[in-house]
Design an enzyme around this catalytic site. Structure first.
Site, PDB file in Angstrom:
ATOM      1  N   CYS A   6      39.792  46.126  38.317  1.00  0.00           N
ATOM      2  CA  CYS A   6      39.762  47.511  37.883  1.00  0.00           C
ATOM      3  C   CYS A   6      40.744  48.311  38.720  1.00  0.00           C
ATOM      4  O   CYS A   6      41.530  47.770  39.482  1.00  0.00           O
ATOM      5  CB  CYS A   6      38.354  48.082  38.062  1.00  0.00           C
ATOM      6  SG  CYS A   6      37.055  47.076  37.317  1.00  0.00           S
ATOM      7  N   GLU A  14      36.218  40.668  42.109  1.00  0.00           N
ATOM      8  CA  GLU A  14      35.096  39.822  41.713  1.00  0.00           C
ATOM      9  C   GLU A  14      34.486  39.193  42.970  1.00  0.00           C
ATOM     10  O   GLU A  14      35.210  38.758  43.867  1.00  0.00           O
ATOM     11  CB  GLU A  14      35.545  38.689  40.780  1.00  0.00           C
ATOM     12  CG  GLU A  14      36.226  39.130  39.503  1.00  0.00           C
ATOM     13  CD  GLU A  14      35.292  39.764  38.484  1.00  0.00           C
ATOM     14  OE1 GLU A  14      34.066  39.713  38.708  1.00  0.00           O
ATOM     15  OE2 GLU A  14      35.790  40.313  37.493  1.00  0.00           O
ATOM     16  N   LEU A  24      37.771  47.421  33.933  1.00  0.00           N
ATOM     17  CA  LEU A  24      38.079  46.292  33.066  1.00  0.00           C
ATOM     18  C   LEU A  24      36.830  45.425  33.083  1.00  0.00           C
ATOM     19  O   LEU A  24      36.536  44.764  34.082  1.00  0.00           O
ATOM     20  CB  LEU A  24      39.294  45.512  33.578  1.00  0.00           C
ATOM     21  CG  LEU A  24      39.666  44.239  32.792  1.00  0.00           C
ATOM     22  CD1 LEU A  24      40.043  44.580  31.353  1.00  0.00           C
ATOM     23  CD2 LEU A  24      40.818  43.503  33.469  1.00  0.00           C
ATOM     24  N   ALA A  25      36.055  45.467  32.012  1.00  0.00           N
ATOM     25  CA  ALA A  25      34.751  44.812  31.989  1.00  0.00           C
ATOM     26  C   ALA A  25      34.904  43.303  31.891  1.00  0.00           C
ATOM     27  O   ALA A  25      35.487  42.791  30.932  1.00  0.00           O
ATOM     28  CB  ALA A  25      33.928  45.347  30.820  1.00  0.00           C
ATOM     29  N   ASN A  40      36.952  47.053  43.023  1.00  0.00           N
ATOM     30  CA  ASN A  40      37.946  46.340  42.227  1.00  0.00           C
ATOM     31  C   ASN A  40      37.923  44.881  42.646  1.00  0.00           C
ATOM     32  O   ASN A  40      38.129  44.568  43.821  1.00  0.00           O
ATOM     33  CB  ASN A  40      39.333  46.940  42.468  1.00  0.00           C
ATOM     34  CG  ASN A  40      40.447  46.098  41.877  1.00  0.00           C
ATOM     35  OD1 ASN A  40      40.266  45.416  40.884  1.00  0.00           O
ATOM     36  ND2 ASN A  40      41.615  46.141  42.509  1.00  0.00           N
TER      37      ASN A  40
END
EC number: 6.3.5.4
Length: 616
Positions: free
Chosen positions: A2, A76, A50-51, A74
């Protein structure tokens, strides 16, 4: 993946939204803004989503946990399910299936040490309302970017520098950064093109105290550059252990609630990732490669061969000349500051077309740095032998090379003219004798020198550590993040899992580089899945045919942009020397396209950003 933003500056909400819109390509699915006021402090948090995991709006950001914890994140966290289970056993409850919520609970349980528990790529900031602090961190390997600005009590941060740049009237352009850029091809951390904006270094966390305005940062992770953690097992033991780590690193990166694919160049690293991915899932893996029309630059056939063997759903993306030129003219829109790695252009093309099929792509980045794969590591064998000669003998060799009328001989002579092998390698990576600059960069205060200038490891391990902290972080990660996020594509790099990196640092050099066999251990793992003969060819890079284009299709463009008037807009360069360099390239005397490209990119950025700003 993101775009994050936050500030203590009292911007209007509309201004914050404009800042987020500037980098909306990083997260087009949802924009969120929260303005949180407490104890006379206003904290504004913004997020472009950004899913990827838990597509439900409940996981939109800025995200609030337990009323007092607010986060923008932002990246993972790949091990979040294990963390969630552990935290659940400690009494924490969760309302979403996202990793964002788990990070908040981890912060509540472990405080600043929560970053030690995260395996992932991340840049985040948590606003702890009770403590009145902002706590943030950047991942160990620097996959995710983090920029910040401090001016007294004003604090501002973002995923990209352009979000900070908007509405900020206190910025000036750094001449030091321009000089560093023309030497390195990128701007080394923690500096940026602006004097007042910095990057948070990889593996660092920070605390900003809203009451006092104090900012303190510290490293929470580093490479074992002193060589204290040495692997004691056999080569076979190491190979099996590494394969197990790699298998898990790939497996956890395949988890997403959106389609996932693989960047496949046909080289060792990406082929290994693709092989591991096909083994880890029952679904047909999608793979993607780039095809160039210019002779000598198209290696898509190698990727096709690997894809056929692994039976992937393979997509070949043709590098269209006109499409490439269009991306060149808009490069600074995505990179925000000068960036001279020309492979950014094919990376943009690859990302643009890959996004049509998937939202997440795994890459092979990190294999060369950790496992000694670059040509220059092999070349250092000969450099080491030259530095084993008496000084007078090396001087004779240097003088002889300088006499040969071939520019590569003079490059080699320049490297061997350094006083020691550490200086020689640094000279290979950054041209400290750059005759095009009025003032060459002073590298004596470069913190990353500590990974190179010591005697705890042999030269190969030292340059590997140095590259992991410099070239990989400043160049490769920057290139891939901006290129992929320009088209809202998330990239994940299993070989940059910190467990892989730490393991590579611990094993003996000959496990990685044995005689002429580079990346030995990775290759031996790969050959269990893909035939060895597929890779019996010289290693190649991911490059654009600019050497040819600048002498033909783009010649008029180069000469127009870098005319006398154009060169006058670039501060700190010696114009006669630059013109001579361009002429050398055009008449075929030497290949100077990297220098020409760097100047073109810098001029483009200055043309779009320098108006009204002081350069100092």
């Amino acid at each position: 993946m993101c775009g994050i933003y936050g500030t203590t500056i009292r911007y209007k909400k509309q201004e914050v939204e404009t800042k987020l819109n500037r980098i909306s390509f990083r997260g087009p699915d949802k924009m969120g803004v929260s303005q949180l006021e407490s104890d006379d402090n206003l904290v504004t948090l913004g997020h472009n989503r950004l899913a990827i995991i838990d597509l439900d709006p409940r996981s939109n950001q800025p995200f609030t946990y337990n009323e007092n914890i607010h986060i923008v994140f932002n990246g993972e966290i790949y091990n979040y399910l294990d963390l969630k289970k552990s935290l659940g056993s400690k009494g924490y409850s969760f309302k979403t299936t996202s990793d964002t919520e788990v990070m908040c609970a981890a912060y509540m349980e472990y405080g600043e040490k929560c970053v030690d528990y995260f395996n992932g790529m991340f840049a985040f900031v948590i606003y702890d309302k009770k403590k009145q602090i902002l706590f943030g961190a950047r991942d160990r390997m620097g996959k995710k970017p983090f920029y910040y600005y401090i001016n007294g009590r004003d604090f501002e941060f973002a995923s990209q520098i352009s979000a900070i740049q908007l509405f900020n009237k206190n910025l000036s352009i750094s001449q030091k950064s321009i000089n560093n850029y023309l030497s390195w091809g990128t701007i080394p951390d923690p500096d940026t093109i602006f004097n007042e904006v910095k990057k948070l270094k990889a593996g660092y966390s920070f605390v900003y105290d809203l009451k006092s305005g104090s900012y303190n940062q510290k490293p929470y992770w580093d490479l074992d550059y002193k060589g204290t953690n040495l692997y004691k097992g056999s080569y076979e033991d190491a190979k099996n252990e590494l394969e197990s780590i790699l298998s898990d690193a790939v497996k956890i990166r395949l988890f997403a609630d959106v389609p996932v694919g693989i960047f496949l160049s046909g080289g060792v690293d990406s082929s290994l990732v693709a092989a591991m991915a096909t083994k880890a899932t029952n679904e047909k893996v999608k793979t993607f490669s780039v095809k160039f029309d210019t002779k000598g630059f198209d290696e898509s056939a190698y990727a096709q061969k690997v894809a056929q063997h692994l039976q992937t759903d393979h997509h070949v993306i043709e590098c269209n000349y006109n499409e490439g030129i269009d991306l060149i003219s808009n490069l600074c829109e995505f990179y925000d500051e000068p960036f001279a790695d020309s492979s950014a252009v094919p990376s943009l093309l690859l990302s643009k077309h890959t996004k049509k099929h998937v939202t997440v792509a795994l890459s092979g980045d990190g294999g060369d740095e950790s496992f000694l794969g670059y040509h220059r590591y092999n070349w250092m064998r000969y450099v080491q032998k030259a530095y084993g000669l008496p000084d007078f003998a090396r001087n004779i060799l240097v003088n002889g090379l300088n006499i040969i009328p071939y520019y590569k001989s003079k490059v080699i002579a320049n490297v061997l003219n350094n006083k020691n092998i550490n200086d020689a390698y640094l000279g290979m990576m950054v041209n400290t004798k750059n005759h095009l600059l009025v003032n060459t960069p002073d590298l004596s205060d470069l913190e990353e020198r500590k990974y190179l200038y010591h005697e705890n490891k042999n030269i190969y391990e030292r340059i590997s550590d140095f590259d992991l902290k410099t070239y990989l972080n400043w160049d490769i990660n920057t290139k891939v993040d901006r290129a992929s996020m320009a088209f809202s594509l998330e990239t994940r790099a299993p070989l940059l899992d910190y467990r892989v990196v730490e393991f590579s640092r611990s094993i003996p050099t000959d496990f990685k580089f044995n005689k002429n066999n580079q990346k030995r251990i990775l290759k031996d793992i790969l050959y269990k899945h893909v035939p060895k003969e597929f890779f019996d060819r010289p290693k190649s890079g991911f490059t654009m045919p600019f050497k040819v284009w600048f002498r033909n299709e783009l010649k008029d463009y180069v000469l127009s942009e870098l005319s006398d008037e154009g060169l006058k807009t670039i501060p700190g360069i010696k114009i006669p020397e630059v013109k001579a360099t361009i002429h050398e390239h055009m008449d075929g005397t030497a290949n100077k396209y990297p220098t020409i490209w760097a100047l073109l990119v810098l001029k483009q950025w200055l043309s779009k950003n320098a108006a009204g700003l002081e350069i100092k």
